[in-house]
Design a protein around this motif. Structure first.
Motif: not given
Length: 251
Positions: A185-198
């Protein structure tokens, strides 16, 4: 702390933008309420007995003063918005002294178009850096398929890509990127883009939101390295590590 728990935590971090001794005929406070309508910031006006300081704004949390800025600068900010555009974007470098703090907060009532706009900003940041890791979830594999060219390109540019989606269609090919099909349900309901900054703390960034009504998202974006790291650690432990023994084509 899961993705939804992070959203709830950020929600508690309300900020106050206090305007001191503005003219009674000045409607800047009302304009700012409208301007920051989707942000978790409270606009207040105060008058002191001495009338000083005048036309000064103070941005603060419950514990700290974040910035002191002239009300004239806020007027310029409000006047700079083009008709029909969204108010607070991820890139507003000219006014970053004030917006930089307010971006690390919640937003409400974002539709899919606004979510895609914010996603592009973080994806473009990762592309400019040219290395590091991007994690992205667009709820369903069918939506991820629509973003396939973007994430295939990021992989080809030298970034490690981890994508997530509920398997409602055959898994799209992201080139060198890994797509983790997850039925939660977490993946079905959430939208995310995360960058670790290298490895560069200043480049770390995240957009995390939950769909709480049809095509209506509530969440936050942030450049806070600790919050970004918390989200990355959670995704790695929960969804990536169990697949470490598999090749990218199997993940």
């Amino acid at each position: 702390m899961g993705l939804r728990q992070l959203i709830e935590f950020i929600q508690t971090l309300e900020k106050e933008l206090a305007l001191f001794n503005i003219d009674s005929s000045d409607y800047i406070d009302q304009q700012l309420v409208e301007y920051f309508d989707t942000q978790n910031v409270r606009i207040c006006s105060y008058r002191t007995t001495s009338g000083m300081p005048s036309d000064i704004a103070v941005l603060s949390t419950e514990d700290d003063v974040l910035e002191i800025i002239s009300v004239d600068t806020l007027r310029e900010l409000v006047d700079s918005i083009q008709p029909g555009s969204t108010a607070v974007g991820v890139t507003d470098a000219e006014y970053d002294v004030i917006l930089g703090h307010l971006k690390e907060t919640t937003f409400t009532s974002y539709d899919t178009e606004q979510m895609l706009y914010a996603s592009r900003e973080i994806e473009d940041r990762a592309r400019r850096v040219g290395k590091g890791t991007v994690h992205a979830g667009f709820q369903r594999c069918s939506i991820m398929a629509d973003q396939r060219s973007i994430y295939t390109d990021l992989s080809e540019q030298g970034l490690d890509v981890n994508a997530y989606g509920v398997p409602d269609v055959p898994k799209p090919n992201l080139g060198g990127g890994q797509l983790h099909t997850v039925e939660t349900d977490e993946i079905a309901k959430t939208w995310f883009v995360i960058f670790d900054g290298a490895g560069d703390t200043a480049q770390k960034s995240a957009l995390i939101a939950e769909e709480r009504d049809t095509n209506t998202f509530y969440g936050f974006w942030t450049y806070d390295a600790k919050i970004v790291d918390s989200a990355l650690d959670y995704l790695e432990r929960t969804y990536v590590s169990p697949n470490d023994t598999r090749s990218p084509s199997q993940a």
